[in-house]
Design an enzyme around this catalytic site. Structure first.
Site, PDB file in Angstrom:
ATOM      1  N   GLU A 163      63.689  24.439  45.029  1.00 17.36           N
ATOM      2  CA  GLU A 163      63.178  22.972  45.501  1.00 17.36           C
ATOM      3  C   GLU A 163      62.992  22.543  47.144  1.00 17.36           C
ATOM      4  O   GLU A 163      62.763  21.927  46.786  1.00 17.36           O
ATOM      5  CB  GLU A 163      62.625  22.387  44.302  1.00 17.36           C
ATOM      6  CG  GLU A 163      62.874  22.782  42.927  1.00 17.36           C
ATOM      7  CD  GLU A 163      62.876  22.092  41.712  1.00 17.36           C
ATOM      8  OE1 GLU A 163      62.018  21.613  40.851  1.00 17.36           O
ATOM      9  OE2 GLU A 163      63.976  22.721  41.266  1.00 17.36           O
ATOM     10  N   GLU A 195      63.302  28.347  35.772  1.00 18.76           N
ATOM     11  CA  GLU A 195      64.750  27.187  35.028  1.00 18.76           C
ATOM     12  C   GLU A 195      63.391  27.352  33.251  1.00 18.76           C
ATOM     13  O   GLU A 195      63.822  26.901  32.525  1.00 18.76           O
ATOM     14  CB  GLU A 195      63.887  25.413  35.460  1.00 18.76           C
ATOM     15  CG  GLU A 195      64.382  25.108  36.616  1.00 18.76           C
ATOM     16  CD  GLU A 195      63.819  25.668  37.309  1.00 18.76           C
ATOM     17  OE1 GLU A 195      64.944  25.052  38.410  1.00 18.76           O
ATOM     18  OE2 GLU A 195      62.935  26.419  37.939  1.00 18.76           O
TER      19      GLU A 195
END
Length: 700
Positions: free
Chosen positions: A141, A162
């Site tokens: 990210e 995740e």
């Protein structure tokens, strides 16, 4: 730094007491072509690549300070981000999650990541990320927040895992990624890969999917990336990206992803659904709205039992699996320079391929006749060819591996082998004869291993001159996919043999659990008890579809009858009979299962052209059922009660060192979902262990 960011950093510091701080070290680089001064920030936590960079509150504060310094200097024209050797960053530091007790605290973590990383795009200076190694979760990210990205062709693993743990990419991933590469590829990376054994990407795959703008190889990756950055800044080259389809294709990709998650999890875990909702909203939302939605979703999920379960399971896989309970001193392990595989069937061929790929030593296969031997060697060579065609092997390495695999009908070829693994028919008399024949030709220190799934290793070693060198190594099918190996200590197995078996397992990149020599060990014993209850419900008259789908709310990787079809009814019957003989009526042997085996049926279900299961008339005619059907809830409850009872008995028998080892076995060997956190925490959470096994298996 604005006051809001200061406040977030201060609040998040409460969860950072145990943080290994990743420091953002900045240095000035004078770019080529007159492109000006870049502030190149290198992330480094002070450890080597075996302890990846992670982001806690203090690490984010260090990154923010480096960004702030670069943005405040008029002489700096651009910002670059890279990592220590082989690692960019492995995401958020999860050690602080147990300290979070309120949703408001969880939201601080989400907002802090956004607040720091978005400054790379909002600061007004071009930003570049050079992905030089592992980039997971928040590490990827961080790269997405930069305006431009390069990637090392051999970098990896790269992923947004995740959802696998019970979260969503909460620092920009669900908004930035689909808006960069489109919804279809974003759903693949964020949801599908996470649920498919947590699949990771390498640098080439990341570049092919459009996540990176340029790819370079070699030791001069950073220098070439900096040169490329100068060319971008001066307009020498233009960065072109595929246009993202924001119309029907976006909605179709999300719908397809949702259908796949439904088919797999049946609503059992919230994370993939929240991720799909966020990807769907990213089609029309502005960045502030998208990030705020991520904040809310991550805060909700950080407080969920599924996330806590996922972290428990993750901790088992990352820590306990690497340090098996009861392991001997690894200094005792003997070197392995040649391996023998007795058998040349499908399982033996899978094992031979794994052994030659990981050990890179001569591997010799044997069988009863030349035709079988040649077929086995040919299968291994064919798999090497397929790996070469997929680009997973170089031509030179493929040639070397093929040259290391050979076959013979004469066990004398094992005279100089250090390690011999038998993978023959699952019959005690056959395996005892194999070991007796082997002992006549191998050296006194050669380790003899069996891949038996249910039989006594101690009995196999009985009568040998050196029973101390016999060990069980139970691999799971498919061998290349499932990471578990049950390492079975027989009554006389010595420490040197155990140490050697564990060293081989580690080199094969398998996770080992040490188990006592007990019928069917751990995974097959529990699955057989579990399947026995399911089949018993069918025998009593429960509708087959109701029976098979009773466990859907758990989100298991496949339904019981599909699992039976994968294993094969004959193998299922054999294990059931073995355990019935050992333990009695806890393991009933179904006459309906016998009927399927006698009729040579591959399983209960047939499959239509659309891949949907149905009960064929000829199969239905084989079944004899009672008139006492159960509801789905009753079937599910009796299966869980049976598992709780069996686990308690196994722990009392000391089959493994602790309940955590049983959880690890089911996670790695049976695909037990992370969101359940292993079987024992699930039984504790649902009250089954207290109610039916007398006490909890784990601490509250």
């Amino acid at each position: 730094m604005n006051a809001t960011l200061d406040d977030l950093l201060e609040q998040a510091a409460a969860f950072a007491a145990d943080e290994v701080v990743t420091t953002a070290l900045s240095r000035d680089i004078e770019l080529a072509l007159g492109a000006g001064t870049m502030a190149l920030v290198t992330l480094d936590n002070g450890h080597d690549h075996t302890k990846p960079n992670t982001f806690g509150a203090r690490g984010l504060a260090s990154l923010n300070a480096a960004i702030n310094d670069a943005l405040s200097r008029p002489d700096v024209t651009s910002i670059g981000i890279t990592g220590k050797p082989f690692v960019l960053a492995a995401g958020a530091d999860l050690t602080g999650v147990p300290k979070i007790h309120r949703r408001e605290e969880a939201e601080v973590i989400a907002r802090l990541g956004h607040a720091v990383m978005r400054r790379l795009r909002d600061g007004g200076k071009p930003s570049f990320c050079y992905v030089n190694g592992a980039a997971l979760g928040g590490g990827l990210e961080l790269a997405l927040h930069c305006e431009f990205r390069t990637v090392l062709d051999t970098a990896g693993p790269i992923a947004l895992p995740e959802v696998f743990l019970g979260m969503v990419p909460g620092w920009g991933g669900t908004y930035l990624l689909p808006n960069l590469i489109g919804a279809e590829r974003a759903v693949e990376i964020i949801v599908q890969n996470a649920l498919n054994q947590n699949t990771m990407l390498d640098g080439r795959q990341v570049f092919d999917r459009g996540v990176a703008d340029a790819m370079f190889g070699g030791a001069d990756f950073l220098e070439r990336s900096l040169r490329w950055s100068a060319e971008v800044l001066t307009g020498t080259i233009a960065v072109r990206r595929a246009e993202v389809d924001r119309g029907d294709a976006w909605e179709a990709a999300v719908a397809k992803g949702r259908a796949a998650v439904d088919a797999r999890l049946h609503g059992a875990a919230p994370a993939p659904y929240r991720a799909l909702d966020l990807i769907a909203a990213a089609r029309t939302a502005d960045r502030d709205t998208g990030f705020a939605a991520e904040d809310g979703a991550l805060a909700d999920l950080l407080m969920s039992p599924e996330l806590r379960s996922g972290l428990y399971a993750f901790d088992l896989v990352q820590k306990r699996a690497r340090h098996p309970a009861g392991a001997p001193d690894q200094a005792l392990a003997r070197p392995v320079g040649k391996v023998g595989v007795v058998g040349a069937g499908l399982m033996a061929s899978q094992l031979a391929l794994l052994l030659v790929r990981r050990l890179e030593v001569p591997v010799v296969m044997t069988d009863l006749d030349r035709e079988r031997v040649d077929a086995g060697v040919s299968r291994v060579h064919g798999e090497v060819d397929r790996l070469l065609a997929k680009g997973r092997l170089t031509g030179d390495r493929a040639n070397r591996l093929r040259g290391l695999v050979s076959g013979s009908t004469d066990l004398a070829v094992f005279a100089d082998a250090d390690f011999v693994l038998e993978a023959v028919f699952e019959e005690m008399s056959v395996k005892r004869q194999v070991f007796a024949d082997l002992e006549a030709v191998v050296g006194a220190e050669t380790v003899l291993a069996t891949n038996t799934s249910a039989l006594s290793v101690t009995e196999m070693a009985g009568g040998l001159e050196h029973p101390q060198r016999v060990v069980g190594l139970h691999f799971f099918n498919p061998v290349a996919v499932l990471p578990l190996v049950e390492v079975v200590r027989a009554a006389e197995t010595d420490e040197v043999t155990m140490a050697t078996a564990l060293a081989v397992s580690r080199t094969l990149k398998k996770s080992a659990v040490l188990v006592k020599d007990s019928p069917a060990f751990v995974v097959n014993r529990l699955l057989t008890r579990f399947l026995g209850e399911i089949i018993k419900a069918l025998d009593e008259g429960t509708d087959p579809a109701v029976t098979d789908h009773a466990l859907d709310p758990l989100g298991l990787p496949m339904s019981p009858f599909v699992l039976l079809q994968l294993v094969g009814p004959a193998i299922g019957l054999h294990v059931a009979e073995t355990l019935h003989e050992a333990f009695g009526e806890r393991f009933p042997v179904s006459e309906n299962l016998r009927a399927l085996v006698r009729a040579d049926k591959p399983g209960l279900w047939s499959w239509d052209d659309g891949g949907r299961p149905y009960l064929a008339e000829d199969t239905a005619a084989l079944l004899t059922t009672g008139d006492s059907p159960s509801t789905a809830e009753e079937v599910r409850d009796r299966a869980m009660v049976a598992l709780a009872e069996e686990i308690r008995l196994m722990l009392d028998e000391r089959v493994v060192a602790a309940a955590a080892d049983i959880d690890l076995c089911l996670i790695l060997g049976a695909g037990w979902p992370f969101h359940l956190g292993g079987i024992t925490p699930y039984l504790d959470r649902t009250g089954v262990s207290d109610r039916d096994a007398g006490r909890r298996f784990t601490s509250p």
